[in-house]
Design a protein around this motif. Structure first.
Motif, mmCIF file in Angstrom:
data_model
loop_
_atom_site.group_PDB
_atom_site.id
_atom_site.type_symbol
_atom_site.label_atom_id
_atom_site.label_comp_id
_atom_site.label_asym_id
_atom_site.label_seq_id
_atom_site.Cartn_x
_atom_site.Cartn_y
_atom_site.Cartn_z
ATOM 1 N N ASN A 22 0.805 -1.234 0.000
ATOM 2 C CA ASN A 22 0.000 0.000 0.000
ATOM 3 C C ASN A 22 0.838 1.285 0.000
ATOM 4 O O ASN A 22 0.481 2.262 0.653
ATOM 5 N N GLU A 23 1.947 1.243 -0.727
ATOM 6 C CA GLU A 23 2.764 2.447 -0.855
ATOM 7 C C GLU A 23 2.896 2.852 -2.316
ATOM 8 O O GLU A 23 2.938 2.000 -3.210
ATOM 9 N N LEU A 24 2.992 4.168 -2.531
ATOM 10 C CA LEU A 24 3.400 4.685 -3.838
ATOM 11 C C LEU A 24 4.916 4.580 -3.935
ATOM 12 O O LEU A 24 5.623 4.758 -2.942
ATOM 13 N N VAL A 25 5.419 4.260 -5.141
ATOM 14 C CA VAL A 25 6.870 4.240 -5.361
ATOM 15 C C VAL A 25 7.172 5.055 -6.617
ATOM 16 O O VAL A 25 6.654 4.768 -7.696
ATOM 17 N N VAL A 26 7.986 6.108 -6.447
ATOM 18 C CA VAL A 26 8.427 6.928 -7.582
ATOM 19 C C VAL A 26 9.813 6.457 -8.008
ATOM 20 O O VAL A 26 10.718 6.362 -7.177
ATOM 21 N N LEU A 27 9.943 6.119 -9.292
ATOM 22 C CA LEU A 27 11.245 5.707 -9.821
ATOM 23 C C LEU A 27 11.626 6.676 -10.943
ATOM 24 O O LEU A 27 10.929 6.762 -11.954
ATOM 25 N N ASP A 28 12.701 7.437 -10.714
ATOM 26 C CA ASP A 28 13.160 8.422 -11.711
ATOM 27 C C ASP A 28 14.565 7.995 -12.122
ATOM 28 O O ASP A 28 15.460 7.919 -11.289
ATOM 29 N N GLN A 29 14.736 7.677 -13.409
ATOM 30 C CA GLN A 29 15.967 7.040 -13.853
ATOM 31 C C GLN A 29 16.355 7.536 -15.241
ATOM 32 O O GLN A 29 15.500 7.933 -16.024
ATOM 33 N N GLY A 30 17.649 7.520 -15.505
ATOM 34 C CA GLY A 30 18.111 7.942 -16.830
ATOM 35 C C GLY A 30 19.411 7.242 -17.157
ATOM 36 O O GLY A 30 20.184 6.904 -16.261
ATOM 37 N N ALA A 31 19.648 7.029 -18.444
ATOM 38 C CA ALA A 31 20.862 6.351 -18.894
ATOM 39 C C ALA A 31 21.641 7.271 -19.823
ATOM 40 O O ALA A 31 21.050 8.020 -20.604
ATOM 41 N N ILE A 32 22.962 7.213 -19.742
ATOM 42 C CA ILE A 32 23.806 7.890 -20.730
ATOM 43 C C ILE A 32 24.253 6.844 -21.735
ATOM 44 O O ILE A 32 24.849 5.833 -21.366
ATOM 45 N N LEU A 33 23.925 7.074 -22.996
ATOM 46 C CA LEU A 33 24.317 6.139 -24.037
ATOM 47 C C LEU A 33 24.921 6.924 -25.186
ATOM 48 O O LEU A 33 24.303 7.872 -25.661
ATOM 49 N N ARG A 34 26.127 6.551 -25.601
ATOM 50 C CA ARG A 34 26.858 7.297 -26.621
ATOM 51 C C ARG A 34 26.804 8.803 -26.320
ATOM 52 O O ARG A 34 26.484 9.610 -27.166
ATOM 53 N N ALA A 35 27.079 9.119 -25.051
ATOM 54 C CA ALA A 35 27.240 10.485 -24.536
ATOM 55 C C ALA A 35 25.934 11.234 -24.270
ATOM 56 O O ALA A 35 25.950 12.302 -23.658
ATOM 57 N N TYR A 36 24.798 10.711 -24.711
ATOM 58 C CA TYR A 36 23.531 11.448 -24.547
ATOM 59 C C TYR A 36 22.647 10.838 -23.457
ATOM 60 O O TYR A 36 22.629 9.625 -23.261
ATOM 61 N N CYS A 37 21.893 11.712 -22.782
ATOM 62 C CA CYS A 37 21.124 11.323 -21.599
ATOM 63 C C CYS A 37 19.659 11.015 -21.919
ATOM 64 O O CYS A 37 19.075 11.621 -22.811
#
Ligand code: ZN
Ligand code: ZN
Length: 355
Positions: A208-223
């Protein structure tokens, strides 16, 4: 380099000094962790130290490379003083990207010959508009993070800690070819999900919890940069309504995007929807930001931003609501601005997941 040189006619300077590493990478291809770039109307000079001699030979094109022995700032100051045999040398520089101490060292090395002309954002302005090669890299970075999130969904369960999930996300994005995360991955559960930029902790996820997942990848120099919010268990009507409001606000913001509109338009659209739900006071940040070599670039999609969106810009669209002591919901995608609208780069499912 040629596009940067177009600034000379407006600036009336002899040299443009570039100090910010992502800008140096953009102009020359050099990816080292230290360097200074001087661009003149006819020449370009990248100053590096001996750690990067071989690397620069491989990476750099369009400018000369010089390995300096007694410090980059001193080397740059001396090179500036050599630009003209006599008189002052006008140097455009970015005050936002040079400390006072660095500027003093530079100035001393020129022997007081430099006339400093503040000019922020010259390279950033070029970087805001992505060419076809950059867009294809950004598509790959967005695909990698969308796939990473989908792969991790089965692991989002009661008992697993925020840190374990964040580690799993960063491990998996690297397995998909990312050189690393674009920023410290955010996993925030329960009341902590109301902290818009929470750091993951050893707190285990609970039912019964909200979960915020904020994620990003750098691939060939770009985010890339993507947020999803999930719920552990069956949602209450209150959570469903909040989620619907944020998703609707995000869609409204995306629909407000196309080349020629002001950068504040999507923000206004998102706030309008949240107001209808009585939730606008819980939306405490701007609707989005430019994205590219860095995770936060121009333009900002927020109140009072009059800059016009242009074709080829890549921006995030990320409205959220954050209720202290209760929890938060944010949904974030990366989109390309086109003449007809916003084109999604990130593709993970946006509907409310009850896990
Ligand atoms: Zn984000
Ligand atoms: Zn973001």
């Amino acid at each position: 380099v040629d596009r940067l040189r177009l600034c000379f006619s407006e600036l009336r300077v002899d040299v443009i000094l570039v100090t910010h590493l992502p800008n140096i990478f953009y102009v020359t291809g050099f990816s080292g962790s230290a360097g200074l770039l001087l661009v003149e109307p006819e020449n370009g000079l990248l100053l590096i130290d001996s750690r990067y001699t071989f690397q620069a030979r491989e990476e750099v094109s369009g400018v000369r490379v010089q390995t300096v022995k007694h410090g980059l700032l001193r080397g740059a100051g001396e090179a500036i003083s050599r630009v003209s045999r006599r008189g002052r040398v006008s140097v455009a520089y970015s005050p936002a990207q040079l400390t006072i101490a660095q500027k003093q060292t530079l100035d001393a090395a020129t022997g007081g010959r430099a006339r400093w002309v503040p000019a922020n954002g010259l390279v950033e302005k070029l970087r805001a508009i992505k060419d076809a090669d950059e867009l294809s890299r950004m598509r790959q970075a967005a695909d990698a993070i969308s796939k990473t999130f989908c792969d991790v969904i089965p692991m989002i369960r009661p008992g697993v800690t925020e840190l374990e999930l964040a580690a799993e996300i960063e491990y998996r994005m690297k397995r998909l070819g990312a050189s690393g995360p674009s920023f410290e991955t955010i996993v925030a559960s329960g009341a902590r999900s109301a902290w818009a930029h929470a750091r993951p902790t050893a707190k285990p996820l609970k039912k019964n919890e909200l979960v915020v997942l904020d994620q990003g990848a750098i691939l060939r120099a770009y985010c890339s940069d993507m947020t999803r919010t999930v719920f552990l268990g069956r949602t209450s009507e209150k959570v469903r309504r909040m989620y619907r409001a944020v998703l609707e606000a995000q869609e409204a913001a995306k629909n407000a995007i196309r080349s020629g509109v002001a950068a504040e338009a999507p923000d206004t659209a998102a706030r309008h929807v949240l107001k209808k739900y009585g939730l606008s006071r819980f939306f405490t940040h701007s609707t989005g930001h430019g994205l590219g070599l860095e995770v936060h670039e121009t333009p900002r999609l927020g109140k009072g931003e009059r800059t016009k969106l242009e074709e080829g810009m890549v921006v995030t669209v990320e409205p959220g609501v954050y209720v202290e002591g209760f929890g938060g919901i944010r949904i974030e995608d990366d989109v390309v601005v086109t003449s007809t609208g916003a084109q999604d780069l990130t593709s993970a499912p946006r509907e409310l997941l009850e896990l």
